[in-house]
Design a protein around this motif. Structure first.
Motif, short mmCIF file in Angstrom:
data_model
loop_
_atom_site.label_atom_id
_atom_site.label_comp_id
_atom_site.label_asym_id
_atom_site.label_seq_id
_atom_site.Cartn_x
_atom_site.Cartn_y
_atom_site.Cartn_z
N TYR A 86 36.13 1.79 13.77
CA TYR A 86 37.43 1.80 14.44
C TYR A 86 38.57 1.81 13.43
O TYR A 86 39.51 2.61 13.54
N HIS A 87 38.52 0.92 12.44
CA HIS A 87 39.62 0.86 11.50
C HIS A 87 39.69 2.10 10.61
O HIS A 87 40.78 2.52 10.21
N GLY A 88 38.56 2.71 10.32
CA GLY A 88 38.57 3.99 9.59
C GLY A 88 39.22 5.09 10.41
O GLY A 88 40.03 5.87 9.89
N LEU A 89 38.87 5.15 11.69
CA LEU A 89 39.50 6.13 12.58
C LEU A 89 40.99 5.88 12.70
O LEU A 89 41.80 6.82 12.63
N ALA A 90 41.38 4.62 12.86
CA ALA A 90 42.80 4.29 12.98
C ALA A 90 43.56 4.67 11.71
O ALA A 90 44.68 5.18 11.77
N ALA A 91 42.95 4.45 10.54
CA ALA A 91 43.60 4.81 9.28
C ALA A 91 43.80 6.32 9.18
O ALA A 91 44.88 6.79 8.78
N MET A 92 42.79 7.09 9.58
CA MET A 92 42.93 8.56 9.54
C MET A 92 43.97 9.05 10.54
O MET A 92 44.77 9.94 10.23
N SER A 137 62.99 4.98 8.79
CA SER A 137 62.38 3.67 8.98
C SER A 137 60.98 3.81 9.59
O SER A 137 60.04 3.12 9.16
N ALA A 138 60.85 4.68 10.57
CA ALA A 138 59.55 4.89 11.21
C ALA A 138 58.53 5.43 10.21
O ALA A 138 57.36 5.03 10.24
N VAL A 139 58.96 6.33 9.32
CA VAL A 139 58.04 6.88 8.32
C VAL A 139 57.56 5.78 7.38
O VAL A 139 56.37 5.67 7.08
N VAL A 140 58.48 4.95 6.91
CA VAL A 140 58.11 3.85 6.01
C VAL A 140 57.11 2.92 6.70
O VAL A 140 56.06 2.59 6.14
N PHE A 141 57.42 2.50 7.91
CA PHE A 141 56.52 1.60 8.63
C PHE A 141 55.20 2.27 8.97
O PHE A 141 54.15 1.61 9.00
N SER A 142 55.22 3.56 9.21
CA SER A 142 53.99 4.28 9.52
C SER A 142 53.06 4.33 8.30
O SER A 142 51.85 4.13 8.43
N PHE A 143 53.62 4.58 7.13
CA PHE A 143 52.78 4.57 5.93
C PHE A 143 52.30 3.16 5.59
O PHE A 143 51.19 2.99 5.09
N ILE A 144 53.11 2.15 5.85
CA ILE A 144 52.67 0.76 5.64
C ILE A 144 51.51 0.45 6.59
O ILE A 144 50.51 -0.15 6.19
N THR A 145 51.62 0.89 7.83
CA THR A 145 50.55 0.68 8.81
C THR A 145 49.29 1.41 8.39
O THR A 145 48.18 0.88 8.52
N THR A 146 49.43 2.63 7.87
CA THR A 146 48.29 3.38 7.36
C THR A 146 47.61 2.60 6.24
O THR A 146 46.38 2.48 6.21
N LEU A 147 48.40 2.04 5.34
CA LEU A 147 47.86 1.25 4.24
C LEU A 147 47.12 0.01 4.76
O LEU A 147 46.02 -0.31 4.29
N LEU A 148 47.70 -0.66 5.75
CA LEU A 148 47.06 -1.85 6.32
C LEU A 148 45.71 -1.50 6.96
O LEU A 148 44.72 -2.22 6.76
N TYR A 149 45.67 -0.41 7.73
CA TYR A 149 44.40 0.00 8.35
C TYR A 149 43.38 0.41 7.29
O TYR A 149 42.19 0.16 7.44
N THR A 150 43.84 1.04 6.21
CA THR A 150 42.92 1.44 5.14
C THR A 150 42.34 0.22 4.44
O THR A 150 41.13 0.15 4.19
N ILE A 151 43.20 -0.75 4.14
CA ILE A 151 42.72 -1.99 3.51
C ILE A 151 41.74 -2.72 4.44
O ILE A 151 40.70 -3.21 4.00
N HIS A 152 42.08 -2.75 5.74
CA HIS A 152 41.18 -3.39 6.72
C HIS A 152 39.83 -2.67 6.73
O HIS A 152 38.77 -3.32 6.80
N THR A 153 39.85 -1.35 6.67
CA THR A 153 38.61 -0.58 6.66
C THR A 153 37.77 -0.90 5.43
O THR A 153 36.55 -1.10 5.52
N ILE A 154 38.42 -0.96 4.28
CA ILE A 154 37.69 -1.24 3.03
C ILE A 154 37.04 -2.61 3.08
O ILE A 154 35.84 -2.76 2.79
N PHE A 155 37.80 -3.63 3.48
CA PHE A 155 37.23 -4.97 3.50
C PHE A 155 36.23 -5.16 4.64
O PHE A 155 35.26 -5.92 4.50
N SER A 156 36.41 -4.45 5.75
CA SER A 156 35.39 -4.47 6.81
C SER A 156 34.12 -3.80 6.33
O SER A 156 33.01 -4.23 6.67
N GLY A 157 34.27 -2.74 5.55
CA GLY A 157 33.10 -2.06 4.98
C GLY A 157 32.34 -2.94 4.01
O GLY A 157 31.12 -2.97 3.99
N ILE A 158 33.08 -3.70 3.20
CA ILE A 158 32.44 -4.64 2.29
C ILE A 158 31.68 -5.70 3.07
O ILE A 158 30.54 -6.02 2.76
N ARG A 159 32.32 -6.20 4.12
CA ARG A 159 31.67 -7.22 4.96
C ARG A 159 30.43 -6.63 5.64
O ARG A 159 29.41 -7.27 5.74
#
Length: 163
Positions: A86-92, A137-159
């Motif tokens: 899910y988090h990988g899909l959300a990041a993409m 503002s939306a672009v900045v927050f959108s890229f921050i959200t992308t980064l958050l989902y990517t980090i979540h995906t990486i750490f979920s993958g490690i788990r």
């Protein structure tokens, strides 16, 4: 079945690294949704896609967080895998929406510079400038959200790999 016991539930999601990212994902994703909704939705197709992605991810992340918070993932062995997927899909999805939103914002900036250099009506320039600033503002927050989902995906993958 022993691996599922390692997945946090209840308030323990506030202490585990990938799961603590639920709240920032919801906050920044909600900001993208609100900022895009506040603008004049033009062009409709790419911005409708951005809205669809932000709404989908906001709702699914909220549901996902509630499942973890309420402990609904116990006794099911595939939750760690589903979390990564899910988090990988959300990041993409967020990455593609961020690129579309950035492209539209660049277009508004170009339009704004042309209107300012041609000495166009100041009310029209002010209206486009407001939309341009909201889109930035939306672009900045959108890229921050992308980064958050990517980090979540990486750490979920490690788990997931630990299981």
């Amino acid at each position: 079945m022993a691996s599922v016991a390692m997945l946090p539930s209840g308030m323990a999601i506030c202490c585990s690294l990938p799961d603590i990212l639920f709240l920032p994902e919801l906050v920044f994703g909600g900001l993208v949704w609100i900022l895009v909704a506040c603008t004049y939705i033009f062009p409709a197709n790419p911005l409708a896609y951005v809205m669809a992605v932000s709404l989908f991810c906001f709702c699914m992340s909220f549901i996902w967080m509630m499942v973890f918070l309420c402990g609904g993932h116990h006794n099911r062995s595939s939750w760690a895998t589903a979390d990564v997927l899910y988090h990988g899909l959300a990041a993409m999805l967020y990455l593609s929406a961020s690129v579309f939103l950035a492209l539209i914002t660049i277009g508004f900036g170009t339009t704004l510079s042309v209107l300012q250099s041609s000495g166009s009506d100041q009310d029209k320039i002010d209206g486009i400038l407001k939309i341009y600033r909201l889109d930035i503002s939306a672009v900045v927050f959108s890229f921050i959200t992308t980064l958050l989902y990517t980090i979540h995906t990486i750490f979920s993958g490690i788990r997931w790999k630990i299981f």
